[in-house]
Design an enzyme around this catalytic site. Structure first.
Site, mmCIF file in Angstrom:
data_model
loop_
_atom_site.group_PDB
_atom_site.id
_atom_site.type_symbol
_atom_site.label_atom_id
_atom_site.label_comp_id
_atom_site.label_asym_id
_atom_site.label_seq_id
_atom_site.Cartn_x
_atom_site.Cartn_y
_atom_site.Cartn_z
ATOM 1 N N THR A 36 16.788 4.871 -1.182
ATOM 2 C CA THR A 36 15.857 5.183 -2.272
ATOM 3 C C THR A 36 15.396 3.948 -3.046
ATOM 4 O OG1 THR A 36 17.806 5.620 -3.642
ATOM 5 C CG2 THR A 36 16.746 7.518 -2.598
ATOM 6 N N GLU A 37 15.780 2.764 -2.609
ATOM 7 C CA GLU A 37 15.475 1.550 -3.376
ATOM 8 C C GLU A 37 13.988 1.379 -3.651
ATOM 9 O OE1 GLU A 37 19.406 0.646 -1.284
ATOM 10 O OE2 GLU A 37 17.549 1.710 -0.814
ATOM 11 N N VAL A 38 13.143 1.564 -2.603
ATOM 12 C CA VAL A 38 11.709 1.319 -2.804
ATOM 13 C C VAL A 38 11.112 2.245 -3.859
ATOM 14 C CG1 VAL A 38 11.255 0.317 -0.540
ATOM 15 C CG2 VAL A 38 11.184 2.814 -0.816
ATOM 16 N N ARG A 39 11.729 3.372 -4.103
ATOM 17 C CA ARG A 39 11.180 4.328 -5.060
ATOM 18 C C ARG A 39 11.480 3.950 -6.510
ATOM 19 N NH1 ARG A 39 10.962 10.320 -2.327
ATOM 20 N NH2 ARG A 39 10.304 9.616 -0.248
ATOM 21 N N ILE A 40 12.391 2.963 -6.698
ATOM 22 C CA ILE A 40 12.620 2.457 -8.056
ATOM 23 C C ILE A 40 12.207 0.988 -8.178
ATOM 24 C CG2 ILE A 40 14.447 4.112 -8.575
ATOM 25 C CD1 ILE A 40 16.461 1.755 -8.196
#
Length: 244
Positions: free
Chosen positions: A121-125
């Site tokens: 989920t890194e790219v979403r934050i």
């Protein structure tokens, strides 16, 4: 408050991430306590293998956004798991997100329940799965990583097995682990250590080559304006400004 629960059964030490109040997020305190527990188990001649598991419905939600560990500490923890002279087996009965997937990749064997879910989920934050790439890229399918790194999509346990993130999945994860742990208990300690050294050589090459650059990348991204917006949006339970 203890964040790592410990138990032992027939030379297998179980270390449980025990911070269900924040979904076992990787805080500086939890990372430090897990490192200490791994050191103790690695030095204990009564321990043949280590099971890394969790309490609650989440193995780990990734970095604790309120108390994140320094990137160097996470690199050191992942390397410690890989270099430990005893097999480390992940046991997952819940969900795994972001940095928690780095822990899975660092383990020698990983088993999960079939209803577990996974997501980078890194790219979403507003950041990237930088440090956790150290064990992930040598051990998992590059096409699968490209898709799930770039999209943040959730995927199931069967897909995690197909991509190499997991060793196996089963509706009863303990049933799946029984023959694995039996095999480890029947194996000579020195032979296990040397066999693990053979298996992890290529992963450690990635650490030697890329750890400094990826640590710097992680630090730079976490301090960026997009990351501040992404983390604020996550904590406020809203979409970040870039969502279209």
């Amino acid at each position: 408050m203890t964040l790592i629960a410990r138990s032992r059964d027939r030379a297998v030490e179980t270390l449980s991430l025990d911070a269900p109040h924040n979904r076992n997020a990787l805080s500086a305190a939890l990372v430090g306590e897990l490192a200490d527990a791994l050191t103790d188990a690695g030095q204990d001649t009564g321990v043949r293998a280590i099971v890394l598991t969790h309490t609650g419905n989440t193995f780990s939600a990734g970095a604790d956004l309120k108390d994140p560990p320094p990137p160097e500490a996470l690199v050191a923890l992942l390397r410690q798991i890989i270099e430990l002279p005893k097999p480390v087996v992940a046991r997952v009965t819940g969900h795994v997100r972001a940095g928690g997937l780095g822990l899975l990749a660092a383990c020698d064997i990983a088993a999960a329940a079939t209803d577990a879910t996974f997501a980078f989920t890194e790219v979403r934050i507003g950041v990237a799965p930088a440090v956790i790439s150290l064990p992930l890229r040598p051990r998992t399918d590059p096409r699968a990583l490209a898709r799930y790194y770039l999209t943040g999509e959730r995927f199931e346990a069967s897909e995690a097995v197909a991509t190499g993130l997991l060793t196996t999945c089963d509706s009863d994860v303990d049933k799946a682990l029984d023959p694995i742990l039996d095999g480890l208990r029947r194996s000579a300690p020195d032979a296990l250590a040397e066999t693990k050294r053979l298996l992890t050589a290529r992963v450690l090459e990635a650490f030697d080559r890329d750890a400094a650059d990826l640590t710097a990348l992680s630090a730079r991204l976490f301090s960026s304006p997009q990351a501040r917006e992404g983390m604020t949006a996550f904590l406020e339970r809203r979409d970040p400004a870039w969502v279209v």
